[in-house]
Motif scaffolding. Structure first.
Motif, PDB file in Angstrom:
ATOM      1  N   TYR A 147       3.969   1.857  -8.654  1.00 36.43           N
ATOM      2  CA  TYR A 147       2.856   0.884  -8.904  1.00 36.43           C
ATOM      3  C   TYR A 147       3.617  -0.263  -9.328  1.00 36.43           C
ATOM      4  O   TYR A 147       2.968  -1.571  -8.814  1.00 36.43           O
ATOM      5  CB  TYR A 147       1.907   1.394 -10.015  1.00 36.43           C
ATOM      6  CG  TYR A 147       1.421   2.636  -9.775  1.00 36.43           C
ATOM      7  CD1 TYR A 147       0.469   2.945  -8.698  1.00 36.43           C
ATOM      8  CD2 TYR A 147       1.759   3.960 -10.475  1.00 36.43           C
ATOM      9  CE1 TYR A 147      -0.319   3.938  -8.357  1.00 36.43           C
ATOM     10  CE2 TYR A 147       1.145   5.080 -10.191  1.00 36.43           C
ATOM     11  CZ  TYR A 147       0.058   5.262  -9.021  1.00 36.43           C
ATOM     12  OH  TYR A 147      -0.471   6.408  -8.764  1.00 36.43           O
ATOM     13  N   ARG A 148       4.618  -0.353  -9.953  1.00 33.85           N
ATOM     14  CA  ARG A 148       5.237  -1.796 -10.306  1.00 33.85           C
ATOM     15  C   ARG A 148       5.925  -2.450  -9.154  1.00 33.85           C
ATOM     16  O   ARG A 148       5.467  -3.712  -9.106  1.00 33.85           O
ATOM     17  CB  ARG A 148       6.424  -1.696 -11.154  1.00 33.85           C
ATOM     18  CG  ARG A 148       7.175  -2.741 -11.609  1.00 33.85           C
ATOM     19  CD  ARG A 148       8.474  -2.486 -12.609  1.00 33.85           C
ATOM     20  NE  ARG A 148       8.936  -3.890 -13.075  1.00 33.85           N
ATOM     21  CZ  ARG A 148      10.122  -4.229 -12.758  1.00 33.85           C
ATOM     22  NH1 ARG A 148      10.864  -3.277 -11.837  1.00 33.85           N
ATOM     23  NH2 ARG A 148      10.664  -5.206 -13.227  1.00 33.85           N
TER      24      ARG A 148
ATOM     25  N   LYS B  12       3.220   5.795  -5.806  1.00 34.63           N
ATOM     26  CA  LYS B  12       3.037   5.902  -7.269  1.00 34.63           C
ATOM     27  C   LYS B  12       4.197   4.994  -7.661  1.00 34.63           C
ATOM     28  O   LYS B  12       4.538   5.050  -8.828  1.00 34.63           O
ATOM     29  CB  LYS B  12       3.174   7.378  -7.895  1.00 34.63           C
ATOM     30  CG  LYS B  12       2.144   8.471  -7.400  1.00 34.63           C
ATOM     31  CD  LYS B  12       2.060   9.574  -8.284  1.00 34.63           C
ATOM     32  CE  LYS B  12       1.155  10.630  -7.548  1.00 34.63           C
ATOM     33  NZ  LYS B  12       1.319  11.748  -8.147  1.00 34.63           N
TER      34      LYS B  12
ATOM     35  N   HIS C   4       3.916   1.627  -1.096  1.00 32.84           N
ATOM     36  CA  HIS C   4       4.476   1.790  -2.616  1.00 32.84           C
ATOM     37  C   HIS C   4       3.368   2.383  -3.454  1.00 32.84           C
ATOM     38  O   HIS C   4       3.266   3.255  -4.493  1.00 32.84           O
ATOM     39  CB  HIS C   4       5.075   0.478  -3.148  1.00 32.84           C
ATOM     40  CG  HIS C   4       6.344   0.248  -2.702  1.00 32.84           C
ATOM     41  ND1 HIS C   4       7.398   1.206  -2.834  1.00 32.84           N
ATOM     42  CD2 HIS C   4       6.820  -0.917  -2.093  1.00 32.84           C
ATOM     43  CE1 HIS C   4       8.405   0.617  -2.579  1.00 32.84           C
ATOM     44  NE2 HIS C   4       8.356  -0.495  -1.837  1.00 32.84           N
ATOM     45  N   TYR C   5       2.199   1.954  -3.514  1.00 38.10           N
ATOM     46  CA  TYR C   5       0.956   2.394  -4.154  1.00 38.10           C
ATOM     47  C   TYR C   5       0.812   3.663  -3.967  1.00 38.10           C
ATOM     48  O   TYR C   5       0.451   4.686  -4.997  1.00 38.10           O
ATOM     49  CB  TYR C   5      -0.343   1.481  -3.537  1.00 38.10           C
ATOM     50  CG  TYR C   5      -1.711   1.892  -4.271  1.00 38.10           C
ATOM     51  CD1 TYR C   5      -2.060   1.543  -5.433  1.00 38.10           C
ATOM     52  CD2 TYR C   5      -2.544   2.948  -3.660  1.00 38.10           C
ATOM     53  CE1 TYR C   5      -3.239   1.656  -5.858  1.00 38.10           C
ATOM     54  CE2 TYR C   5      -3.513   3.183  -3.987  1.00 38.10           C
ATOM     55  CZ  TYR C   5      -4.122   2.733  -5.326  1.00 38.10           C
ATOM     56  OH  TYR C   5      -5.426   3.073  -5.680  1.00 38.10           O
TER      57      TYR C   5
ATOM     58  N   SER D 169      -6.861  -2.156  -9.070  1.00 39.77           N
ATOM     59  CA  SER D 169      -6.658  -0.565  -8.962  1.00 39.77           C
ATOM     60  C   SER D 169      -5.142  -0.145  -9.252  1.00 39.77           C
ATOM     61  O   SER D 169      -4.927   0.567  -9.970  1.00 39.77           O
ATOM     62  CB  SER D 169      -7.001  -0.163  -7.404  1.00 39.77           C
ATOM     63  OG  SER D 169      -6.426   1.106  -7.397  1.00 39.77           O
ATOM     64  N   THR D 170      -4.237  -1.103  -8.818  1.00 34.42           N
ATOM     65  CA  THR D 170      -2.694  -0.853  -9.217  1.00 34.42           C
ATOM     66  C   THR D 170      -2.437  -0.922 -10.549  1.00 34.42           C
ATOM     67  O   THR D 170      -1.782  -0.290 -11.370  1.00 34.42           O
ATOM     68  CB  THR D 170      -1.710  -1.652  -8.315  1.00 34.42           C
ATOM     69  OG1 THR D 170      -2.013  -1.664  -7.050  1.00 34.42           O
ATOM     70  CG2 THR D 170      -0.167  -1.298  -8.794  1.00 34.42           C
TER      71      THR D 170
ATOM     72  N   TRP E 121      -6.750  -4.400  -4.947  1.00 38.55           N
ATOM     73  CA  TRP E 121      -5.773  -3.689  -5.032  1.00 38.55           C
ATOM     74  C   TRP E 121      -4.887  -3.893  -6.269  1.00 38.55           C
ATOM     75  O   TRP E 121      -4.308  -2.903  -6.698  1.00 38.55           O
ATOM     76  CB  TRP E 121      -4.661  -3.703  -3.780  1.00 38.55           C
ATOM     77  CG  TRP E 121      -5.597  -3.151  -2.497  1.00 38.55           C
ATOM     78  CD1 TRP E 121      -6.309  -3.846  -1.487  1.00 38.55           C
ATOM     79  CD2 TRP E 121      -5.222  -1.714  -2.037  1.00 38.55           C
ATOM     80  NE1 TRP E 121      -6.691  -2.643  -0.636  1.00 38.55           N
ATOM     81  CE2 TRP E 121      -5.942  -1.688  -0.843  1.00 38.55           C
ATOM     82  CE3 TRP E 121      -4.448  -0.883  -2.056  1.00 38.55           C
ATOM     83  CZ2 TRP E 121      -6.069  -0.492  -0.089  1.00 38.55           C
ATOM     84  CZ3 TRP E 121      -4.434   0.525  -1.598  1.00 38.55           C
ATOM     85  CH2 TRP E 121      -5.185   0.444  -0.575  1.00 38.55           C
TER      86      TRP E 121
ATOM     87  N   ALA F 172       4.398  -2.020  -6.106  1.00 38.47           N
ATOM     88  CA  ALA F 172       3.419  -2.386  -5.383  1.00 38.47           C
ATOM     89  C   ALA F 172       2.347  -3.593  -5.872  1.00 38.47           C
ATOM     90  O   ALA F 172       2.231  -4.516  -5.208  1.00 38.47           O
ATOM     91  CB  ALA F 172       2.365  -1.116  -5.379  1.00 38.47           C
ATOM     92  N   LEU F 173       2.383  -3.482  -7.127  1.00 36.75           N
ATOM     93  CA  LEU F 173       1.944  -4.794  -7.890  1.00 36.75           C
ATOM     94  C   LEU F 173       2.592  -6.031  -7.514  1.00 36.75           C
ATOM     95  O   LEU F 173       1.923  -7.091  -7.258  1.00 36.75           O
ATOM     96  CB  LEU F 173       1.935  -4.592  -9.491  1.00 36.75           C
ATOM     97  CG  LEU F 173       1.311  -5.421 -10.273  1.00 36.75           C
ATOM     98  CD1 LEU F 173      -0.036  -5.854  -9.864  1.00 36.75           C
ATOM     99  CD2 LEU F 173       1.525  -5.242 -11.843  1.00 36.75           C
TER     100      LEU F 173
ATOM    101  N   TYR G 225      -0.647   1.864 -13.038  1.00 34.28           N
ATOM    102  CA  TYR G 225       0.432   1.408 -13.808  1.00 34.28           C
ATOM    103  C   TYR G 225       0.340   1.442 -15.274  1.00 34.28           C
ATOM    104  O   TYR G 225       1.374   1.565 -15.756  1.00 34.28           O
ATOM    105  CB  TYR G 225       0.514  -0.061 -13.166  1.00 34.28           C
ATOM    106  CG  TYR G 225       2.033  -0.448 -13.669  1.00 34.28           C
ATOM    107  CD1 TYR G 225       3.301   0.017 -13.494  1.00 34.28           C
ATOM    108  CD2 TYR G 225       1.841  -2.079 -14.515  1.00 34.28           C
ATOM    109  CE1 TYR G 225       4.544  -0.311 -13.865  1.00 34.28           C
ATOM    110  CE2 TYR G 225       3.274  -2.219 -14.714  1.00 34.28           C
ATOM    111  CZ  TYR G 225       4.516  -1.620 -14.758  1.00 34.28           C
ATOM    112  OH  TYR G 225       5.649  -2.023 -14.762  1.00 34.28           O
TER     113      TYR G 225
ATOM    114  N   GLN H  75       0.881  -1.268  -0.012  1.00 28.68           N
ATOM    115  CA  GLN H  75       0.180  -0.045   0.017  1.00 28.68           C
ATOM    116  C   GLN H  75       0.876   1.148   0.133  1.00 28.68           C
ATOM    117  O   GLN H  75       0.730   2.202  -0.534  1.00 28.68           O
ATOM    118  CB  GLN H  75      -0.681   0.131   1.254  1.00 28.68           C
ATOM    119  CG  GLN H  75      -2.083  -0.897   1.014  1.00 28.68           C
ATOM    120  CD  GLN H  75      -2.934  -0.903   2.498  1.00 28.68           C
ATOM    121  OE1 GLN H  75      -3.883  -0.011   2.197  1.00 28.68           O
ATOM    122  NE2 GLN H  75      -2.969  -1.708   3.317  1.00 28.68           N
TER     123      GLN H  75
END
Length: 308
Positions: free
Chosen positions: A270-271, A268, A264-265, A294-295, A291, A273-274, A299, A262
Motif C-alpha cells: 500500500y505504501r 498489498k 501494488h495495491y 482506498s489505499t 484510489w 501504491a500510494l 495502509y 493498482q
C-alpha cells in the motif's frame, strides 16, 4: 608680555600639540594590523554590506567580523563574543545576511598567524558608531498570539523546510509501529468505529481495451493482457517497471504508472501504491482520489487485522 600676545602664543601651542597628536595617532594605526575606514550600509530587506580598507603592509592572517545590537566599545565585548564571520586578510568587503529586524553595529578585528585577536577598537576606524537599522516591510504583520518565529519575504529560515521525495524510496520499508504506539492510537480513536475497507475493482482505460497496431500503446496492451488482466499482479509489477524503464509517450506513461499503482495495491504494497497514485494525481485527479482514499484505508490498518 601683553595679554594679546600671550593668548596668541597659547593658541599656536595648542594647535601644534593637536597636530602632533593626530600625526602620532595616524602612525600608530598604520603601524599595527588594523582595518580602517569601516562603513556599513543596508542593502535589500535583510542585508548589510560592510566595506573597509587594509594597509599595504597588513600582516594579519584573517579578519574577524563582529556584530552587536549595541555599540562595540570595549575589548571585553570582543573577547566574550564569537565573530559572525571570518574572512581572509586581503578581503575588503562582506555582506551580512540577517534573520531578525533591529539595529546593528560592527567591528573588524585582525587575527594573527598564532590565532590571537588584535583587540584594538577605534570608533569610525575599525568599529562603526552609527547603527544600521533593518525595518520590517509595510506588508509585514506580526501575530502577537503566535509564539513561533515569523519569517517574511527575503529572510532565511533558521531550519530549512523538509523535502518529501515520493518516488525514489519505493523500495525502502516503512517504519514499524510498536505495540504501545498502536495501543495508544486505538485509545485516542475512542468511540469512532472504523469501517471495514472495500477492495476496489481493477480499472482499465478505454484506450487499452482495443489492441493498438503499433507503438507504446501496443506494448502496454501486451503487458496488460499477459499479467494485469489475468490478475497476476506480481508479474504485472515486474513487467510494468521494465516497461517504464524506457522513455514512453507521456499519455502512455501516465496510464502505465496507474496500472503499476493498482498492481501494488492488489499485492498489498500500500505504501508504494500510494506514492504512485500521488505521483499522477495532477494528471488524473478524480480517478486518483478514489484510489488514494482506498489505499489509505488499508495502509492505516495493521496487517494482522486484514482478512482478505
Amino acid at each position: 608680555m601683553p595679554c594679546f600676545f600671550r593668548n596668541s602664543l597659547k593658541s599656536c601651542f595648542c594647535i601644534l600639540l593637536a597636530a602632533i597628536s593626530i600625526s602620532a595617532y595616524g602612525q600608530k594605526i598604520e603601524s599595527r594590523p588594523l582595518c580602517t575606514s569601516i562603513d556599513a550600509q543596508k542593502i535589500g530587506v535583510n542585508k548589510i554590506h560592510l566595506t573597509w580598507k587594509v594597509p599595504s603592509d597588513f600582516s594579519a592572517a584573517s579578519i574577524a567580523i563582529f556584530r552587536s545590537t549595541s555599540p562595540i566599545e570595549l575589548k571585553s565585548t570582543i573577547s566574550a563574543e564569537k565573530p559572525v564571520a571570518e574572512v581572509p586578510a586581503h578581503t575588503t568587503s562582506y555582506t551580512d545576511q540577517l534573520t531578525h529586524f533591529g539595529s546593528y553595529y560592527y567591528a573588524l578585528i585582525a587575527r594573527d598567524k598564532n590565532g590571537s585577536l588584535f583587540n584594538m577598537l577605534f570608533p569610525t576606524v575599525n568599529a562603526t558608531v552609527k547603527a544600521v537599522s533593518l525595518i520590517p516591510p509595510d506588508d509585514y504583520i506580526e501575530d502577537v498570539n503566535e509564539p513561533e518565529e515569523q519569517y517574511v519575504p527575503g529572510f532565511l529560515r533558521e531550519l530549512p523546510l523538509p523535502y518529501l521525495d515520493l518516488i525514489s524510496d519505493l523500495d525502502i520499508p516503512p517504519t514499524k509501529l510498536s505495540a504501545k504506539v498502536k495501543s495508544e492510537g486505538r485509545k485516542l480513536a475512542g468511540k469512532y468505529a472504523v469501517k471495514k475497507p472495500v477492495i476496489l475493482n481493477p480499472y482499465i482505460f478505454e484506450e487499452d481495451l482495443v489492441l493498438s497496431p503499433e507503438g507504446d500503446d501496443y506494448f502496454l496492451f501486451e503487458s496488460l493482457k499477459n499479467y494485469f488482466i489475468k490478475r497476476d499482479y506480481k508479474g504485472s509489477v515486474k513487467d510494468l517497471r521494465s516497461f517504464l524503464s524506457i522513455t514512453r509517450e507521456p499519455a502512455v506513461m501516465i496510464r502505465a504508472v496507474f496500472y503499476l499503482a493498482q498492481s501494488h495495491y492488489y499485492c498489498k504494497n500500500y505504501r508504494k501504491a500510494l506514492e504512485l497514485f500521488l505521483f499522477i494525481e495532477d494528471e488524473l485527479p478524480e480517478l486518483s482520489k478514489k484510489w488514494i482514499d482506498s489505499t489509505l484505508d488499508f495502509y492505516q490498518i495493521p496487517k494482522e487485522k486484514l482478512s482478505f
